[in-house]
Write a protein that holds these residues in place. Sequence first.
Motif, PDB file in Angstrom:
ATOM      1  N   ALA A  52       0.812  -1.213   0.000  1.00 17.03           N
ATOM      2  CA  ALA A  52       0.000   0.000   0.000  1.00 17.03           C
ATOM      3  C   ALA A  52       0.845   1.263   0.000  1.00 17.03           C
ATOM      4  O   ALA A  52       0.428   2.300   0.466  1.00 17.03           O
ATOM      5  N   ALA A  53       2.072   1.159  -0.503  1.00 13.76           N
ATOM      6  CA  ALA A  53       2.963   2.309  -0.452  1.00 13.76           C
ATOM      7  C   ALA A  53       2.590   3.366  -1.483  1.00 13.76           C
ATOM      8  O   ALA A  53       2.879   4.539  -1.310  1.00 13.76           O
ATOM      9  N   ASP A  54       1.929   2.951  -2.564  1.00 13.43           N
ATOM     10  CA  ASP A  54       1.683   3.898  -3.654  1.00 13.43           C
ATOM     11  C   ASP A  54       0.561   4.879  -3.350  1.00 13.43           C
ATOM     12  O   ASP A  54       0.480   5.922  -3.950  1.00 13.43           O
ATOM     13  N   THR A  55      -0.314   4.520  -2.421  1.00 12.95           N
ATOM     14  CA  THR A  55      -1.374   5.464  -2.088  1.00 12.95           C
ATOM     15  C   THR A  55      -1.223   5.866  -0.631  1.00 12.95           C
ATOM     16  O   THR A  55      -2.096   5.658   0.183  1.00 12.95           O
ATOM     17  N   GLN A  56      -0.097   6.474  -0.336  1.00 16.71           N
ATOM     18  CA  GLN A  56       0.181   6.902   1.026  1.00 16.71           C
ATOM     19  C   GLN A  56      -0.823   7.954   1.431  1.00 16.71           C
ATOM     20  O   GLN A  56      -1.295   8.723   0.625  1.00 16.71           O
ATOM     21  N   GLY A  57      -1.087   7.972   2.718  1.00 15.33           N
ATOM     22  CA  GLY A  57      -1.945   9.019   3.235  1.00 15.33           C
ATOM     23  C   GLY A  57      -3.420   8.749   3.056  1.00 15.33           C
ATOM     24  O   GLY A  57      -4.235   9.599   3.340  1.00 15.33           O
ATOM     25  N   ILE A  58      -3.758   7.553   2.571  1.00 14.12           N
ATOM     26  CA  ILE A  58      -5.173   7.183   2.520  1.00 14.12           C
ATOM     27  C   ILE A  58      -5.700   7.096   3.958  1.00 14.12           C
ATOM     28  O   ILE A  58      -5.045   6.511   4.810  1.00 14.12           O
ATOM     29  N   LYS A  59      -6.832   7.735   4.166  1.00 11.81           N
ATOM     30  CA  LYS A  59      -7.392   7.710   5.523  1.00 11.81           C
ATOM     31  C   LYS A  59      -8.757   7.034   5.511  1.00 11.81           C
ATOM     32  O   LYS A  59      -9.649   7.409   4.776  1.00 11.81           O
ATOM     33  N   ILE A  60      -8.859   6.018   6.358  1.00 14.21           N
ATOM     34  CA  ILE A  60     -10.142   5.348   6.517  1.00 14.21           C
ATOM     35  C   ILE A  60     -10.571   5.526   7.968  1.00 14.21           C
ATOM     36  O   ILE A  60      -9.755   5.362   8.875  1.00 14.21           O
ATOM     37  N   VAL A  61     -11.817   5.903   8.154  1.00  9.67           N
ATOM     38  CA  VAL A  61     -12.325   6.040   9.509  1.00  9.67           C
ATOM     39  C   VAL A  61     -13.169   4.827   9.828  1.00  9.67           C
ATOM     40  O   VAL A  61     -14.029   4.437   9.038  1.00  9.67           O
ATOM     41  N   GLY A  62     -12.892   4.202  10.963  1.00  5.89           N
ATOM     42  CA  GLY A  62     -13.687   3.054  11.374  1.00  5.89           C
ATOM     43  C   GLY A  62     -14.505   3.408  12.601  1.00  5.89           C
ATOM     44  O   GLY A  62     -13.968   3.944  13.568  1.00  5.89           O
ATOM     45  N   PHE A  63     -15.779   3.147  12.532  1.00  4.81           N
ATOM     46  CA  PHE A  63     -16.622   3.334  13.718  1.00  4.81           C
ATOM     47  C   PHE A  63     -16.933   1.946  14.265  1.00  4.81           C
ATOM     48  O   PHE A  63     -17.640   1.170  13.626  1.00  4.81           O
ATOM     49  N   LEU A  64     -16.353   1.621  15.410  1.00  3.42           N
ATOM     50  CA  LEU A  64     -16.504   0.269  15.938  1.00  3.42           C
ATOM     51  C   LEU A  64     -17.277   0.267  17.239  1.00  3.42           C
ATOM     52  O   LEU A  64     -17.027   1.078  18.128  1.00  3.42           O
ATOM     53  N   CYS A  65     -18.158  -0.687  17.341  1.00  5.77           N
ATOM     54  CA  CYS A  65     -18.940  -0.806  18.559  1.00  5.77           C
ATOM     55  C   CYS A  65     -18.043  -1.325  19.676  1.00  5.77           C
ATOM     56  O   CYS A  65     -17.188  -2.182  19.478  1.00  5.77           O
ATOM     57  N   ASN A  66     -18.240  -0.782  20.841  1.00  2.83           N
ATOM     58  CA  ASN A  66     -17.399  -1.074  21.991  1.00  2.83           C
ATOM     59  C   ASN A  66     -17.367  -2.561  22.347  1.00  2.83           C
ATOM     60  O   ASN A  66     -16.353  -3.100  22.751  1.00  2.83           O
ATOM     61  N   TRP A  67     -18.508  -3.239  22.153  1.00  6.33           N
ATOM     62  CA  TRP A  67     -18.650  -4.573  22.719  1.00  6.33           C
ATOM     63  C   TRP A  67     -18.188  -5.696  21.807  1.00  6.33           C
ATOM     64  O   TRP A  67     -17.781  -6.736  22.288  1.00  6.33           O
ATOM     65  N   CYS A  68     -18.296  -5.509  20.505  1.00  4.94           N
ATOM     66  CA  CYS A  68     -17.897  -6.579  19.594  1.00  4.94           C
ATOM     67  C   CYS A  68     -16.703  -6.211  18.732  1.00  4.94           C
ATOM     68  O   CYS A  68     -15.604  -6.688  18.937  1.00  4.94           O
ATOM     69  N   SER A  69     -16.920  -5.320  17.792  1.00  2.00           N
ATOM     70  CA  SER A  69     -15.872  -5.084  16.800  1.00  2.00           C
ATOM     71  C   SER A  69     -14.616  -4.459  17.384  1.00  2.00           C
ATOM     72  O   SER A  69     -13.507  -4.763  16.962  1.00  2.00           O
ATOM     73  N   TYR A  70     -14.794  -3.591  18.372  1.00  2.00           N
ATOM     74  CA  TYR A  70     -13.613  -3.010  18.997  1.00  2.00           C
ATOM     75  C   TYR A  70     -12.802  -4.119  19.668  1.00  2.00           C
ATOM     76  O   TYR A  70     -11.581  -4.175  19.571  1.00  2.00           O
ATOM     77  N   GLY A  71     -13.542  -5.001  20.298  1.00  2.00           N
ATOM     78  CA  GLY A  71     -12.886  -6.173  20.892  1.00  2.00           C
ATOM     79  C   GLY A  71     -12.277  -7.059  19.827  1.00  2.00           C
ATOM     80  O   GLY A  71     -11.181  -7.608  20.001  1.00  2.00           O
ATOM     81  N   GLY A  72     -12.977  -7.201  18.720  1.00  2.00           N
ATOM     82  CA  GLY A  72     -12.480  -8.020  17.605  1.00  2.00           C
ATOM     83  C   GLY A  72     -11.179  -7.468  17.065  1.00  2.00           C
ATOM     84  O   GLY A  72     -10.227  -8.214  16.782  1.00  2.00           O
ATOM     85  N   ALA A  73     -11.126  -6.135  16.940  1.00  2.00           N
ATOM     86  CA  ALA A  73      -9.907  -5.500  16.445  1.00  2.00           C
ATOM     87  C   ALA A  73      -8.775  -5.713  17.447  1.00  2.00           C
ATOM     88  O   ALA A  73      -7.621  -5.919  17.072  1.00  2.00           O
ATOM     89  N   ASP A  74      -9.132  -5.661  18.723  1.00  2.00           N
ATOM     90  CA  ASP A  74      -8.153  -5.894  19.783  1.00  2.00           C
ATOM     91  C   ASP A  74      -7.627  -7.322  19.699  1.00  2.00           C
ATOM     92  O   ASP A  74      -6.417  -7.563  19.760  1.00  2.00           O
ATOM     93  N   THR A  75      -8.540  -8.272  19.527  1.00  2.00           N
ATOM     94  CA  THR A  75      -8.157  -9.678  19.383  1.00  2.00           C
ATOM     95  C   THR A  75      -7.182  -9.840  18.219  1.00  2.00           C
ATOM     96  O   THR A  75      -6.154 -10.508  18.341  1.00  2.00           O
ATOM     97  N   ALA A  76      -7.516  -9.187  17.103  1.00  2.00           N
ATOM     98  CA  ALA A  76      -6.639  -9.282  15.937  1.00  2.00           C
ATOM     99  C   ALA A  76      -5.249  -8.756  16.272  1.00  2.00           C
ATOM    100  O   ALA A  76      -4.241  -9.315  15.846  1.00  2.00           O
ATOM    101  N   GLY A  77      -5.225  -7.676  17.058  1.00  2.00           N
ATOM    102  CA  GLY A  77      -3.930  -7.103  17.437  1.00  2.00           C
ATOM    103  C   GLY A  77      -3.159  -8.029  18.351  1.00  2.00           C
ATOM    104  O   GLY A  77      -1.969  -8.281  18.148  1.00  2.00           O
ATOM    105  N   VAL A  78      -3.860  -8.558  19.359  1.00  2.00           N
ATOM    106  CA  VAL A  78      -3.220  -9.453  20.322  1.00  2.00           C
ATOM    107  C   VAL A  78      -2.675 -10.697  19.613  1.00  2.00           C
ATOM    108  O   VAL A  78      -1.609 -11.191  19.925  1.00  2.00           O
TER     109      VAL A  78
END
Lengths: 166, 325
Positions: free
Chosen positions: A16-42
Amino acid sequence: MTDEGPRSIAPADGTAADTQGIKIVGFLCNWCSYGGADTAGVCRFKQPTDLRVVRIPCTGRMDPLFIAKSLIYGVDGVLVSGCHPRDCHYAVGNFYARRRMEAFKAFLPFMGIDTRRFKYTWVSASEGQQWQKVVTEFSEQIHELGPNPGVRRQTGENSKVSTGLR
Amino acid sequence: MLETDRNQLHKLVEEALPELDMVIGWGQSTDSFQTTPVFVRDAKQISQLTLGPFCSQNLTGYLVKPPALDAAPKEGAKPIGICVKGCDSRSLVALIQEKFLTRERVRIFGIPCRGTVDWNKVGKLVDLSNVKSATVEEDVLVVDDSQTTHRIKLEEVLARKCYGCRYPNPLIQDVTIGEPATPRSTSIESSYRDVDRLDAKPLEERLDFWQSELDRCIRCYACRNACPLCVCQDKCIIESREPRWLTQRVGIPEKFLFHFIHAMHLAGRCTGCGECERACPMDIPVTLIKEKLNKIMEERLGYSAGLDVEAVPPLLTFNPGDTEI
């Protein structure tokens, strides 16, 4: 933080180097997806770095105008994610959200905004793998579309598009 | 025909007035062709009341916007009489549906409508500053601008909303004045022609269209103020500083966002009365934005606002079974 000018936020391996500075905003629900993203990180699943996450209490809090404002002002993509239907922490929040977001999705192209820049999805707290997949796919899609021009700020020469209304 | 209807209206209002607090209707304006809202409290004022294709304003907004009714009417308060066309009656239904009004609070004088005149359109054919008189003879608008007498087909100068009108006859009413009118449209397709025409264009052209249309917007908020269903009043997020949705900047994005806010807050509630477009001083087709949302609601959820007092607006409820609406 000092202003060091534009910095590369792309991973060092060149993806993804060719389109630097692309900004995506994610709105994640506290109970599921935010946790899901955390799980992915862990679990150390590799993810694109274009996503900025805003944590919301529930997708029921998701006002379609958050998406409108983001896209009008030139955010390149908006990703909304919450609990699976019937799995909402507050029982019904995502049912309301689904209707609103479906209606909004159908409405966006009428105003001339590319509906592919908006995606909503359901990811639970345990689905780290699924989260990785969703983010990667959406990010790829936005990179393909390129930067979002947003709505022109300045008054241009009034480009006349006739709709035959008057 | 207009004359007999007017006499009937006067008679019915006269009979009902003692039981009512006031009657809201249309009256002749000072410029001989437009109408102005009239608030009849006294039998002497009844003769001011008029009806016909010049009565374009939706009067139902007066019932919910200040200075209007008391939020909690006093015990034994008299009901308020109001004149409504087909489209206006849908606003009434929506207001009752959302509990801004009770049915008992209003006495409805229903007026079948054969279309209302858009004076912006007439103004492109006739110099309106010199108009001496304007009358309607059957389906012809006769405008005398002190030099010539223009005869314009009524069908050519109607408000845009009227061409796709499916409900010319009031949906709730206590009395009807005149004969029922025939709807100009009976299907979704013929009601949303303008939406389809814009939808048929490529995405970039649509963006271009709205950029050039909304560029003219001066953010006077007349569309919001005219809308009978914009009921947040001084809590409107357009003007609130906390949360601050909109700034005072004058760019097109701000205008886009303003119209998005207006449209999204009316999604599934807008009855398509066209007041926003009529009120717009910059001649922007603002109703078109809401028409698209109305079409989405109708096609995907089978819902049209303002038809049923018992119905729940689709975005205020849900169905666990819907996957993609």
